[in-house]
Write a protein that holds these residues in place. Structure first.
Motif, PDB file in Angstrom:
ATOM      1  N   VAL A 178       0.829  -1.215   0.000  1.00  0.00           N
ATOM      2  CA  VAL A 178       0.000   0.000   0.000  1.00  0.00           C
ATOM      3  C   VAL A 178       0.860   1.260   0.000  1.00  0.00           C
ATOM      4  O   VAL A 178       0.385   2.345  -0.326  1.00  0.00           O
ATOM      5  CB  VAL A 178      -0.960  -0.011   1.213  1.00  0.00           C
ATOM      6  CG1 VAL A 178      -0.223   0.299   2.508  1.00  0.00           C
ATOM      7  CG2 VAL A 178      -2.110   0.968   1.003  1.00  0.00           C
ATOM      8  N   ASP A 179       2.143   1.109   0.337  1.00  0.00           N
ATOM      9  CA  ASP A 179       3.039   2.262   0.399  1.00  0.00           C
ATOM     10  C   ASP A 179       3.834   2.474  -0.885  1.00  0.00           C
ATOM     11  O   ASP A 179       4.691   3.364  -0.936  1.00  0.00           O
ATOM     12  CB  ASP A 179       4.021   2.092   1.566  1.00  0.00           C
ATOM     13  CG  ASP A 179       3.318   2.041   2.910  1.00  0.00           C
ATOM     14  OD1 ASP A 179       2.569   2.988   3.209  1.00  0.00           O
ATOM     15  OD2 ASP A 179       3.511   1.064   3.651  1.00  0.00           O
ATOM     16  N   ILE A 180       3.575   1.698  -1.918  1.00  0.00           N
ATOM     17  CA  ILE A 180       4.299   1.872  -3.181  1.00  0.00           C
ATOM     18  C   ILE A 180       3.720   3.085  -3.910  1.00  0.00           C
ATOM     19  O   ILE A 180       2.611   3.036  -4.447  1.00  0.00           O
ATOM     20  CB  ILE A 180       4.197   0.616  -4.067  1.00  0.00           C
ATOM     21  CG1 ILE A 180       4.782  -0.598  -3.345  1.00  0.00           C
ATOM     22  CG2 ILE A 180       4.942   0.838  -5.390  1.00  0.00           C
ATOM     23  CD1 ILE A 180       4.578  -1.905  -4.102  1.00  0.00           C
ATOM     24  N   ILE A 181       4.454   4.161  -3.929  1.00  0.00           N
ATOM     25  CA  ILE A 181       4.004   5.403  -4.560  1.00  0.00           C
ATOM     26  C   ILE A 181       4.052   5.245  -6.082  1.00  0.00           C
ATOM     27  O   ILE A 181       4.995   4.687  -6.624  1.00  0.00           O
ATOM     28  CB  ILE A 181       4.892   6.577  -4.109  1.00  0.00           C
ATOM     29  CG1 ILE A 181       4.919   6.664  -2.582  1.00  0.00           C
ATOM     30  CG2 ILE A 181       4.411   7.892  -4.700  1.00  0.00           C
ATOM     31  CD1 ILE A 181       5.958   7.642  -2.041  1.00  0.00           C
ATOM     32  N   PHE A 182       3.025   5.720  -6.760  1.00  0.00           N
ATOM     33  CA  PHE A 182       2.908   5.681  -8.226  1.00  0.00           C
ATOM     34  C   PHE A 182       2.886   4.240  -8.775  1.00  0.00           C
ATOM     35  O   PHE A 182       3.249   4.012  -9.924  1.00  0.00           O
ATOM     36  CB  PHE A 182       4.053   6.444  -8.905  1.00  0.00           C
ATOM     37  CG  PHE A 182       4.255   7.852  -8.429  1.00  0.00           C
ATOM     38  CD1 PHE A 182       3.207   8.755  -8.418  1.00  0.00           C
ATOM     39  CD2 PHE A 182       5.508   8.288  -8.006  1.00  0.00           C
ATOM     40  CE1 PHE A 182       3.393  10.068  -7.988  1.00  0.00           C
ATOM     41  CE2 PHE A 182       5.704   9.595  -7.582  1.00  0.00           C
ATOM     42  CZ  PHE A 182       4.652  10.480  -7.570  1.00  0.00           C
ATOM     43  N   ARG A 183       2.429   3.296  -7.987  1.00  0.00           N
ATOM     44  CA  ARG A 183       2.495   1.895  -8.403  1.00  0.00           C
ATOM     45  C   ARG A 183       1.767   1.640  -9.717  1.00  0.00           C
ATOM     46  O   ARG A 183       2.325   1.029 -10.643  1.00  0.00           O
ATOM     47  CB  ARG A 183       1.912   1.011  -7.292  1.00  0.00           C
ATOM     48  CG  ARG A 183       1.917  -0.482  -7.633  1.00  0.00           C
ATOM     49  CD  ARG A 183       1.312  -1.283  -6.494  1.00  0.00           C
ATOM     50  NE  ARG A 183       1.260  -2.705  -6.797  1.00  0.00           N
ATOM     51  CZ  ARG A 183       0.769  -3.616  -5.957  1.00  0.00           C
ATOM     52  NH1 ARG A 183       0.286  -3.239  -4.774  1.00  0.00           N
ATOM     53  NH2 ARG A 183       0.746  -4.890  -6.299  1.00  0.00           N
ATOM     54  N   ASP A 184       0.514   2.083  -9.824  1.00  0.00           N
ATOM     55  CA  ASP A 184      -0.273   1.807 -11.032  1.00  0.00           C
ATOM     56  C   ASP A 184       0.387   2.416 -12.267  1.00  0.00           C
ATOM     57  O   ASP A 184       0.444   1.792 -13.329  1.00  0.00           O
ATOM     58  CB  ASP A 184      -1.700   2.352 -10.882  1.00  0.00           C
ATOM     59  CG  ASP A 184      -2.516   1.573  -9.862  1.00  0.00           C
ATOM     60  OD1 ASP A 184      -2.098   0.460  -9.506  1.00  0.00           O
ATOM     61  OD2 ASP A 184      -3.561   2.090  -9.430  1.00  0.00           O
ATOM     62  N   LEU A 208      -2.186  -4.626   5.270  1.00  0.00           N
ATOM     63  CA  LEU A 208      -3.248  -5.217   6.073  1.00  0.00           C
ATOM     64  C   LEU A 208      -4.166  -6.089   5.226  1.00  0.00           C
ATOM     65  O   LEU A 208      -4.538  -7.189   5.629  1.00  0.00           O
ATOM     66  CB  LEU A 208      -4.053  -4.109   6.768  1.00  0.00           C
ATOM     67  CG  LEU A 208      -5.159  -4.568   7.710  1.00  0.00           C
ATOM     68  CD1 LEU A 208      -4.559  -5.363   8.870  1.00  0.00           C
ATOM     69  CD2 LEU A 208      -5.943  -3.360   8.240  1.00  0.00           C
ATOM     70  N   ARG A 209      -4.521  -5.607   4.032  1.00  0.00           N
ATOM     71  CA  ARG A 209      -5.462  -6.347   3.188  1.00  0.00           C
ATOM     72  C   ARG A 209      -4.809  -6.875   1.905  1.00  0.00           C
ATOM     73  O   ARG A 209      -5.501  -7.310   1.001  1.00  0.00           O
ATOM     74  CB  ARG A 209      -6.657  -5.449   2.828  1.00  0.00           C
ATOM     75  CG  ARG A 209      -7.528  -5.087   4.010  1.00  0.00           C
ATOM     76  CD  ARG A 209      -8.707  -4.230   3.591  1.00  0.00           C
ATOM     77  NE  ARG A 209      -9.579  -3.917   4.709  1.00  0.00           N
ATOM     78  CZ  ARG A 209      -9.377  -2.942   5.579  1.00  0.00           C
ATOM     79  NH1 ARG A 209      -8.316  -2.160   5.441  1.00  0.00           N
ATOM     80  NH2 ARG A 209     -10.229  -2.726   6.573  1.00  0.00           N
TER      81      ARG A 209
END
Length: 387
Positions: A178-184, A208-209
């Motif tokens: 969830v902390d990967i910036i600019f992932r998409d 978490l999910r």
């Protein structure tokens, strides 16, 4: 016949109409927040545009210095530009919330679409583009940690928009998925450039999910050899927290990498700016510098520098920068780059004169109004400083 009412100009139409003048912060430093995007739970992107239609020109990897008014206090902070100069009508910064950080929390909590910010720049030398053209390296390795992704993202976006046939491996270290910036966007860029662009995120833990099934742990030589076995042949650009950059530097040296092809952001803007008074290493550096100066320099004049708000007075030699002397004396002052670039240490001189050799972090009209950058100013008289 009654005349029709004048139709106000449409800013969007003006931007698409043709050639626009370049943005000049010396003439108009006002930027309007056009959009805010939530990248991760603690990271936001602020898309900025000038009030009057114009275009931004900068090298991917450069930074802006924001000039903020926070509860009546003037505060300057540097943020690397995350956008690409190939889309010149807006400029964006991506800001991670720092627990207890006055500026990042101000931006996250109190800035909204339509807010007005003031900025200076762009500035900086951390870029794989030289005079608007890519460096001649045929292949790159981008290594980023946390919010240090921003200058490398600007470079990657630029290569993508220009369809430059460069071999790029982009490694990003994050706490969790969830902390990967600019992932998409990075995954899309990899799909758009098969064979030329590879994105390799590394996570330390699951979200978490979302369990993480990719590369896990912290970046090390084994992981690097797995991701880019030819890394010794690449031009390497690194940005992230200071410990991350130090670890990468030692890893590459130990692997026999040619460090002339290693480039790193010289300072971590957000971390140093938010926590500058607590950076003990900088105090040690100042003391070491002063000791050398005292040992080898001829006798010089010593002046008094009074910091009005802190009710402190210190001695500062005429061959020392005011900021270095203040640190040596234990006076806490905001600072970041210590190179006259960022403007974080900009202060009002109530009285006195200095010899200042800055790198672009202050405007002439501010100098005319009695402002100075303490990191690159040596006293030429006794000083009274509004700090």
């Amino acid at each position: 016949m009654a005349s029709l009412p004048a139709v106000p100009p449409d800013p969007a139409a003006a931007r698409l109409a043709g050639t626009l003048p370049p943005w000049n912060p010396d003439l108009d430093d006002t930027l309007i927040v056009r959009a805010i995007r939530e990248e991760t739970p603690d990271v936001k992107t602020f898309v900025l545009a000038p009030e009057k239609p114009c275009t931004f020109a900068y090298a991917p990897g450069q930074f802006l210095t924001l000039d903020l008014d926070i509860d009546g206090e003037s505060v300057n902070r540097c943020y690397t530009i995350a956008s690409t100069p190939t889309r010149p009508h807006t400029i964006s910064i991506t800001v991670k919330r720092v627990p207890g950080g006055p500026v990042s929390n101000f931006l996250h909590d109190r800035i909204s679409v339509g807010s007005i910010l003031r900025a200076v720049g762009p500035m900086g030398e951390f870029s794989c583009f030289i005079e608007g053209r890519p460096s001649p390296a045929p292949s790159y390795l981008f290594l980023s940690g946390g919010s240090g992704i921003t200058p490398l993202m600007s470079m990657a976006r630029t290569f993508h928009d220009l369809a430059e046939p460069r071999d790029i491996v982009f490694v990003h270290a994050a706490r969790s998925p969830v902390d990967i910036i600019f992932r998409d966007e990075l995954e899309l860029m990899a799909r758009n450039q098969p064979g030329n662009f590879r994105f390799a995120p590394i996570c330390e833990a699951d979200s978490l999910r979302e369990p993480w099934h990719g590369l896990r742990g912290r970046l090390n030589l084994g992981l690097l050899n797995h991701i880019a076995p030819d890394f010794r042949e690449r031009e390497v650009f690194v940005c992230g927290p200071a410990p991350f950059m130090a670890a990468v530097r030692e890893m590459l040296k130990g692997a026999g990498f040619d460090m002339s092809r290693h480039h790193e952001e010289s300072f971590d803007f957000a971390t140093l700016a938010e926590n500058a008074p607590e950076v003990a290493a900088e105090v040690v550096s100042a003391e070491a510098l002063a000791a050398v100066q005292e040992a080898v320099a001829p006798p010089v004049t010593t002046y008094t520098v009074e910091f009005v708000r802190q009710k402190r007075s210190i001695d500062c030699r005429s061959d020392m920068f005011v900021l270095d002397a203040a640190r040596r004396a234990g006076v806490r002052l905001p600072s970041s780059c210590s190179k006259g670039l960022c403007g974080t240490c900009k202060s009002k001189l109530v009285s006195g004169t200095v010899d200042m050799k800055h790198g672009g972090g202050i405007r002439q009209r501010e100098i005319d109004a009695g402002m100075a950058l303490l990191c690159c100013s040596k006293p030429t008289s006794n000083l009274v400083v509004d700090r």
